[in-house]
Design an enzyme around this catalytic site. Structure first.
Site, PDB file in Angstrom:
ATOM      1  N   GLU A 253      -8.581   0.337  -3.125  1.00 44.24           N
ATOM      2  CA  GLU A 253      -9.421   0.420  -1.922  1.00 44.24           C
ATOM      3  C   GLU A 253     -10.353   1.591  -2.102  1.00 44.24           C
ATOM      4  OE1 GLU A 253      -7.156   0.894   1.623  1.00 44.24           O
ATOM      5  OE2 GLU A 253      -6.140  -1.000   1.368  1.00 44.24           O
TER       6      GLU A 253
ATOM      7  N   ARG B 218      -7.855  12.846  -0.173  1.00 50.77           N
ATOM      8  CA  ARG B 218      -6.843  13.468   0.695  1.00 50.77           C
ATOM      9  C   ARG B 218      -5.428  12.992   0.378  1.00 50.77           C
ATOM     10  NH1 ARG B 218      -8.026  10.548   6.425  1.00 50.77           N
ATOM     11  NH2 ARG B 218     -10.055  11.428   6.054  1.00 50.77           N
TER      12      ARG B 218
ATOM     13  N   HIS C 237      -3.862  -4.089   7.760  1.00 46.60           N
ATOM     14  CA  HIS C 237      -3.962  -2.937   8.655  1.00 46.60           C
ATOM     15  C   HIS C 237      -3.115  -3.139   9.911  1.00 46.60           C
ATOM     16  CE1 HIS C 237      -5.901   0.955   9.180  1.00 46.60           C
ATOM     17  NE2 HIS C 237      -5.547   0.775  10.425  1.00 46.60           N
TER      18      HIS C 237
ATOM     19  N   ASN D 236       0.855  -1.192   0.000  1.00 41.09           N
ATOM     20  CA  ASN D 236       0.000   0.000   0.000  1.00 41.09           C
ATOM     21  C   ASN D 236       0.896   1.249   0.000  1.00 41.09           C
ATOM     22  OD1 ASN D 236      -1.421   2.281   1.085  1.00 41.09           O
ATOM     23  ND2 ASN D 236      -3.062   0.904   1.708  1.00 41.09           N
TER      24      ASN D 236
ATOM     25  N   HIS E  60      -5.598   3.594  -2.153  1.00 42.71           N
ATOM     26  CA  HIS E  60      -6.927   3.941  -1.654  1.00 42.71           C
ATOM     27  C   HIS E  60      -7.284   5.327  -2.173  1.00 42.71           C
ATOM     28  CE1 HIS E  60      -9.639   4.264   2.215  1.00 42.71           C
ATOM     29  NE2 HIS E  60     -10.286   4.547   1.118  1.00 42.71           N
TER      30      HIS E  60
ATOM     31  N   GLU F 240     -10.972  -9.159   3.226  1.00 45.61           N
ATOM     32  CA  GLU F 240      -9.721  -8.772   3.881  1.00 45.61           C
ATOM     33  C   GLU F 240     -10.041  -8.612   5.363  1.00 45.61           C
ATOM     34  OE1 GLU F 240      -7.216  -5.783   2.066  1.00 45.61           O
ATOM     35  OE2 GLU F 240      -6.509  -5.114   4.034  1.00 45.61           O
TER      36      GLU F 240
ATOM     37  N   THR G 110      -8.264   4.020   7.924  1.00 49.35           N
ATOM     38  CA  THR G 110      -9.501   3.240   8.017  1.00 49.35           C
ATOM     39  C   THR G 110      -9.663   2.667   9.420  1.00 49.35           C
ATOM     40  OG1 THR G 110      -9.056   2.626   5.732  1.00 49.35           O
ATOM     41  CG2 THR G 110     -10.806   1.430   6.860  1.00 49.35           C
TER      42      THR G 110
ATOM     43  N   HIS H 244       0.836   6.364   1.578  1.00 50.64           N
ATOM     44  CA  HIS H 244       1.615   7.359   2.327  1.00 50.64           C
ATOM     45  C   HIS H 244       2.542   8.178   1.425  1.00 50.64           C
ATOM     46  CE1 HIS H 244      -0.012   6.280   6.049  1.00 50.64           C
ATOM     47  NE2 HIS H 244       0.875   5.412   6.482  1.00 50.64           N
TER      48      HIS H 244
ATOM     49  N   ARG I 279      -9.724   7.964  -1.706  1.00 52.35           N
ATOM     50  CA  ARG I 279     -10.782   8.311  -0.756  1.00 52.35           C
ATOM     51  C   ARG I 279     -11.739   9.318  -1.360  1.00 52.35           C
ATOM     52  NH1 ARG I 279      -9.057   6.865   4.795  1.00 52.35           N
ATOM     53  NH2 ARG I 279     -11.016   7.871   5.362  1.00 52.35           N
TER      54      ARG I 279
HETATM   55  N1  PXP Z   1      -5.846  -2.733   4.206  1.00 47.23           N
HETATM   56  C1  PXP Z   1      -6.776  -1.752   4.286  1.00 47.23           C
HETATM   57  C2  PXP Z   1      -8.170  -2.080   3.903  1.00 47.23           C
HETATM   58  C3  PXP Z   1      -6.433  -0.451   4.713  1.00 47.23           C
HETATM   59  O1  PXP Z   1      -7.372   0.502   4.777  1.00 47.23           O
HETATM   60  C4  PXP Z   1      -5.080  -0.186   5.029  1.00 47.23           C
HETATM   61  C5  PXP Z   1      -4.683   1.191   5.449  1.00 47.23           C
HETATM   62  O2  PXP Z   1      -4.830   2.078   4.403  1.00 47.23           O
HETATM   63  C6  PXP Z   1      -4.152  -1.221   4.900  1.00 47.23           C
HETATM   64  C7  PXP Z   1      -4.559  -2.495   4.518  1.00 47.23           C
HETATM   65  C8  PXP Z   1      -2.705  -1.014   5.194  1.00 47.23           C
HETATM   66  O3  PXP Z   1      -2.549  -0.713   6.531  1.00 47.23           O
HETATM   67  P1  PXP Z   1      -1.127  -0.251   7.078  1.00 47.23           P
HETATM   68  O4  PXP Z   1      -0.793   1.019   6.369  1.00 47.23           O
HETATM   69  O5  PXP Z   1      -1.372  -0.082   8.530  1.00 47.23           O
HETATM   70  O6  PXP Z   1      -0.155  -1.338   6.754  1.00 47.23           O
END
Ligand code: PXP
Length: 246
Positions: free
Chosen positions: A77, A56, A197, A7, A50, A158, A108, A10, A52
Site C-alpha cells: 500500500e 511511521r 478497512h 495487513n 503500507h 479495493e 487511511t 500494526h 507511508r
Molecule cells: N486496506 C487499506 C487500503 C488500508 O489502508 C487498511 C488500513 O491500513 C486496510 C485495508 C486494513 O484496515 P484494518 O486495519 O482496519 O483492517
C-alpha cells in the site's frame, strides 16, 4: 473462495513505539518478518504492508525483507507519489494498492478521488503495470469512482469499507447497498474487486452479501485478536469465518 490479505502494519507500529530511533538495536521487537511468517502459517493468501511517506510504521527494509523471505504475494500500500512509485519499481511487489495519505491521519481516511488525480494516477498505473505489478486503487464504494478506475487502466480496485464498518442499523444497510452497486460495477468493468478497512470478525457476516469480492485486506482486528490467541491462530480464525460466510 474469497482470499485473505493480512495487513501487518500494526506489528511495525508496536516496534516503532519503542525502537523508532534505535532500529539497529539487538533488542528490537516485534519482528515484522516473524509476523508475516505467522500469518502465512495461519493461511494468509497475501501479506499487505503500507510504507507511508513519513515511514511511521513500515520501513523500506521491512518490505524488502518480507519480499525476499515470504513466498506469498506481497501487496504494497502506498501513496500516489514519485518516491513511492520508485520504491515499488525496486521492490517489485505482486500488487500495489494506491491509497490517499494525509500526514495527520491515524489510519487511511476515505478513498482516492480518482477523477481529481486522473493524470498522475494513469501515469503511475502505466509505469507499474509495465513492470509487471498489478495496481489497485483504494476508493470509496461509488460507481463513478469504479468506472473511472477502469478507464485509467487499473485492473483492480479495493473498496473502502470504513463507512460500512462504522455504521449500524439502517445506515449499515445503506452502506451494504453502496458496496453491492460498486462491486457490481467493478465486475462489469472486468476488474478484480477487493475490499478493506475496518472489517472485523463481527461485521464480516454483513459484508458477505456483497458480490464479486476477490480478496479482503484485514489488519487491525487480526492483530488485536493475536494478543490473546497468537497471530497464526487469529489468521486461522479469520480464514475459517471467510470459509463459513462467503
Ligand atoms: N486496506 C487499506 C487500503 C488500508 O489502508 C487498511 C488500513 O491500513 C486496510 C485495508 C486494513 O484496515 P484494518 O486495519 O482496519 O483492517
Amino acid at each position: 473462495m474469497i482470499l485473505l490479505g493480512v495487513n501487518i502494519d500494526h506489528v511495525a507500529t508496536l516496534r516503532q513505539a519503542r525502537y523508532a530511533t534505535m532500529l539497529d538495536s539487538f533488542n528490537v521487537e516485534p519482528s515484522v518478518l516473524e509476523a508475516a511468517r505467522a500469518a502465512w502459517r495461519g493461511g494468509a493468501d497475501s501479506i499487505t504492508l503500507h510504507v507511508r511517506g513519513d515511514r511511521r510504521h513500515m520501513q523500506d527494509a521491512d518490505a524488502f525483507l518480507v519480499r525476499k523471505e515470504i513466498p506469498l504475494p506481497l501487496n504494497l500500500e502506498m501513496g500516489n507519489t514519485t518516491e513511492m512509485v520508485d520504491l515499488a519499481l525496486r521492490l517489485k511487489p505482486d500488487y500495489v494498492c494506491i491509497v490517499p495519505e494525509n500526514r495527520q491521519e491515524i489510519t487511511t481516511e476515505g478513498g482516492l478521488d480518482v477523477m481529481l488525480h486522473a493524470n498522475e494516477l494513469s501515469l503511475n498505473i502505466r509505469k507499474m503495470s509495465e513492470a509487471g505489478i498489478k495496481v489497485s486503487l483504494f476508493i470509496d464504494p461509488e460507481v463513478c469512482q469504479v468506472e473511472m478506475a477502469a478507464k485509467l487502466g487499473a485492473p483492480m480496485v479495493e473498496l473502502h469499507t470504513g463507512c460500512f464498518a462504522n455504521s449500524q442499523g439502517e445506515l449499515r444497510t445503506q452502506e451494504v447497498t453502496r458496496l453491492q452497486a460498486a462491486a457490481e460495477a467493478g465486475a462489469n468493468a472486468g476488474l478484480h474487486v477487493n475490499a478493506g478497512h475496518g472489517i472485523n470478525y463481527a461485521n464480516l457476516e454483513d459484508l458477505a452479501v456483497v458480490p464479486h469480492l476477490h480478496e479482503l485486506n484485514i489488519g487491525h482486528t487480526i492483530v488485536c485478536r493475536s494478543l490473546f490467541v497468537g497471530l497464526e491462530q487469529a489468521v486461522r480464525d479469520m480464514k475459517a469465518e471467510l470459509a463459513r460466510l462467503f
